[in-house]
Write an enzyme that holds these catalytic residues in place. Sequence first.
Site, PDB file in Angstrom:
ATOM      1  N   THR A 260       0.817  -1.208   0.000  1.00 30.73           N
ATOM      2  CA  THR A 260       0.000   0.000   0.000  1.00 30.73           C
ATOM      3  C   THR A 260       0.851   1.258   0.000  1.00 30.73           C
ATOM      4  OG1 THR A 260      -1.772  -1.184   1.127  1.00 30.73           O
ATOM      5  CG2 THR A 260      -1.842   1.185   1.278  1.00 30.73           C
TER       6      THR A 260
ATOM      7  N   LYS B 174       2.744 -12.287   7.676  1.00 23.96           N
ATOM      8  CA  LYS B 174       1.574 -11.526   7.244  1.00 23.96           C
ATOM      9  C   LYS B 174       1.005 -12.258   6.039  1.00 23.96           C
ATOM     10  CE  LYS B 174       0.081  -7.209   5.077  1.00 23.96           C
ATOM     11  NZ  LYS B 174       0.519  -5.919   4.475  1.00 23.96           N
TER      12      LYS B 174
ATOM     13  N   TYR C 193       6.256 -11.781   4.572  1.00 25.83           N
ATOM     14  CA  TYR C 193       5.109 -11.099   3.975  1.00 25.83           C
ATOM     15  C   TYR C 193       4.704 -11.895   2.739  1.00 25.83           C
ATOM     16  CZ  TYR C 193       2.543  -7.210   1.711  1.00 25.83           C
ATOM     17  OH  TYR C 193       1.606  -6.421   1.088  1.00 25.83           O
TER      18      TYR C 193
END
Length: 315
Positions: A53, A171, A142
Amino acid sequence: MRFRSTPHDIRGSIVPLMTPFTEDGAVDHESLANLVEWQLASGTHGISIGGSTGEPGAQTIGERIEAIATVASVVDDRVPLVVGTGTAKLDETIELTGAAVDLGIDAALVITPYYARPTQEALYVWYKTVAAEFPDLPIVAYNVPSRTAVDIAPETVARLFRDVENFVGIKETTKDFEHFSRVLQLCGPELIVWSGIELLCLPLLALGGAGFLSATANIAPAAHARMFELWEAGEHEEARKIHYGLHPLVDLLFVETNPAPGKWVLAQRGLIRSPYVRPPLITPTEKGIARITELMAEGTRYLTPVELQHAIGDR
């Protein structure tokens, strides 16, 4: 870095910050600092920067380090600071992680190497190598196969968790909810598991997850923090109400490619100066803005009101 030695305290709603840019495309450090202060005032449990993001692929290593420095300075150990330090190259990942360590981060979020499509054995070697360089730093994988074209298997996560002392979590940004479950089943509750999929944030808590990094927390931080707190307090029905109420804002973020819609909202609300996104992304189209506006109206009750002291124009 006060949470570095106790990574299991990094729980709750950890916002994956968007990176504000000026109208001519430079990193806007004043807007970035403003976002952090607003997030903290809204009750966010942790701050992250450098995830998808935040447009890390459109920034130089130097720009990413400077952004980490700004965020670390503003956070000032008030909440955990989790920083995305991964790239597609090992030397850059180590350079960026090392700089982040020096700036006082609590944990590193290391993306699976993108584009190359490494095997599971290669992923194991990758994470073990990075972790060995920083033995006192918690390392969190991640996993975001929609962007990297590689999915770290639950068995590989379990192997790393077993073999590498400072590999502490993952994550999971995959809509395969079975993946979440198998990771937790193989590793047990000591593995930190965060959701990066907005509509799986609350469901993950039922499996034993530690929290989430939801892009929607960029525009509705208080609601995300409250949803986690309600769940932890056993007020599950109230938490579910927020979960379902946030659906329009989740849809808003993906009207066009994230983070363009969310940046437009932040700029409209005076929290950043410009909605600029770096190429190859573009700011929302006229049609996109019309749909974003409709979804904002549906989700207004969960959009944290902008307090004057946190509007960029008043700083």
